[in-house]
Design an enzyme around this catalytic site. Structure first.
Site, short mmCIF file in Angstrom:
data_model
loop_
_atom_site.label_atom_id
_atom_site.label_comp_id
_atom_site.label_asym_id
_atom_site.label_seq_id
_atom_site.Cartn_x
_atom_site.Cartn_y
_atom_site.Cartn_z
N GLU A 149 -9.55 2.83 0.86
CA GLU A 149 -8.67 1.69 1.04
C GLU A 149 -7.79 1.87 2.26
OE1 GLU A 149 -6.78 -0.47 -2.10
OE2 GLU A 149 -7.63 0.87 -3.63
N ARG A 150 -7.66 0.82 3.05
CA ARG A 150 -6.78 0.88 4.22
C ARG A 150 -5.36 1.14 3.74
NH1 ARG A 150 -5.61 -5.50 5.75
NH2 ARG A 150 -5.36 -6.12 3.60
N ASN A 169 0.84 -1.19 0.00
CA ASN A 169 0.00 0.00 0.00
C ASN A 169 0.87 1.25 0.00
OD1 ASN A 169 -2.56 -1.37 0.19
ND2 ASN A 169 -2.12 -1.76 2.34
N CYS A 190 -11.05 -0.01 -6.83
CA CYS A 190 -10.49 -1.09 -6.01
C CYS A 190 -11.08 -2.39 -6.51
CB CYS A 190 -10.82 -0.88 -4.53
SG CYS A 190 -10.31 -2.25 -3.45
N GLY A 191 -10.24 -3.29 -7.00
CA GLY A 191 -10.72 -4.53 -7.61
C GLY A 191 -11.39 -5.46 -6.62
N THR A 192 -10.71 -5.76 -5.51
CA THR A 192 -11.33 -6.62 -4.51
C THR A 192 -12.53 -5.91 -3.90
OG1 THR A 192 -9.76 -5.83 -2.84
CG2 THR A 192 -9.23 -7.90 -3.95
N CYS A 194 -4.41 -7.38 -4.58
CA CYS A 194 -5.07 -6.22 -5.20
C CYS A 194 -5.63 -6.68 -6.54
CB CYS A 194 -4.08 -5.08 -5.39
SG CYS A 194 -4.76 -3.66 -6.25
N ASN A 202 -8.76 -10.22 1.11
CA ASN A 202 -8.49 -9.17 2.08
C ASN A 202 -9.82 -8.66 2.61
OD1 ASN A 202 -9.22 -7.86 -0.25
ND2 ASN A 202 -7.43 -6.57 -0.40
#
Length: 308
Positions: free
Chosen positions: A235-236, A81, A244-246, A90, A175
């Site tokens: 996102e963290r 990250n 963000c894909g996930t 990711c 995640n």
């Protein structure tokens, strides 16, 4: 390992979720958190939501598990990250990673499915005729189980710009994610994600937070239905990102859970940076498909970078 005086990097993005990519096939680079933060700095560095280091799976501690799962997963996506923290996976990044492998002559995702090592396990990627990359994201879970499905939530989230805490559903896609629905596009536009949302109960390893607005269903042209949802994400370790894909997978899975058993299995997820496709498969896994672009290659002067 020592850092070279000049570091060649490539800039890429998937629906404007952007990354600094590094070819480290010899496993020679000491990718420290400080170096990651310097590279991803949008004013003094290259700029990006994260850093992706290409390294042999055999060279990293997680590689033994990856290679035991699939011996063809010879290349590992070492993802960090923007704050320097290590991330499991990711979804946008793995598509860009495979395009990077193709540019380096290490893969051909149109001819063969490419197995990629990640901290969340092996991810398999193929290139579709339209140029999109489809990624098998593995099994997903709702940590709250049947009780969360019945209630529709198992967490609460406080977001700047909303007057009250909102119920949310936790989703694991390699995640952690926490998804909450908003009343409409106007409310989605007014939310302030410059501050990290507060999630209760507090996730032990942090969480991405997705804010979603379901946009309904339409015929898919093949006798079925296609769902659509719009999303923003915090996102963290990064902050708000363009995609963000996930997170797109988590958003589609949450909306599908809320919609009930007759909901579509395929969803288009609109994010600020574009659109991706999320498909729930009979195997209990989820697939993410979308574009990937490599836009520049540069030589970074590491002395100047770290001095700034």
């Amino acid at each position: 390992m020592t850092a070279p005086a000049l570091l060649e990097v490539t800039k890429g993005h998937g629906t404007q979720n952007d990354f600094v990519l590094i070819d480290d096939r010899q496993d020679e680079l000491d990718l420290t958190p400080a170096l990651v933060r310097a590279l991803t700095d949008r004013r003094a560095g290259v700029g990006g939501d994260g850093v992706i280091r290409l390294v042999p799976s055999a060279s990293v501690p997680e590689g033994a598990r990856v290679l035991a799962e699939d011996a063809s997963a010879t290349w590992f996506m070492d993802y960090r990250n923007a704050d320097g923290s290590v991330a499991e996976m990711c979804g946008n990044g793995v598509r860009v990673f495979v395009k990077f492998l193709e540019r380096l002559g290490l893969a051909d995702a149109a001819a063969d499915v490419v197995a990629v090592g990640t901290r969340a396990g092996v991810r398999r990627v193929r290139r579709e005729p339209n140029g999109w990359y489809a990624v098998g994201m593995g099994r997903w879970t709702l940590p709250g189980g049947d009780a969360a499905v019945d209630q529709g939530f198992d967490a609460e989230v406080r977001v700047a710009g909303l007057d009250v805490d909102r119920p949310a559903l936790r989703v694991e896609v390699g995640n952690p994610h926490t998804v909450l629905a908003l009343s409409g596009l106007a409310e989605l536009a007014t939310v302030d994600l410059t501050h990290a949302p507060t999630v209760s109960p507090t996730p032990p390893n942090g969480t991405n937070v997705e804010l979603v607005v379901p946009l309904g269903e339409s015929p898919d042209g093949h006798g079925g239905t296609l769902g659509r949802v719009r999303m923003r994400v915090h996102e963290r370790g990064v902050g708000e990102t363009r995609s963000c894909g996930t997170g797109a997978c988590a958003a589609a899975l949450a909306v599908r859970s809320w919609a009930g058993p007759d909901a579509p299995d395929v969803w288009l997820v609109d994010v600020p940076g574009g659109t991706v496709r999320v498909s729930m498969l009979d195997s209990g896994t989820v697939e993410l498909a979308g574009p990937a672009e490599l836009v520049a290659t540069a030589q970074v002067d590491l002395a100047a970078l770290t001095a700034s």
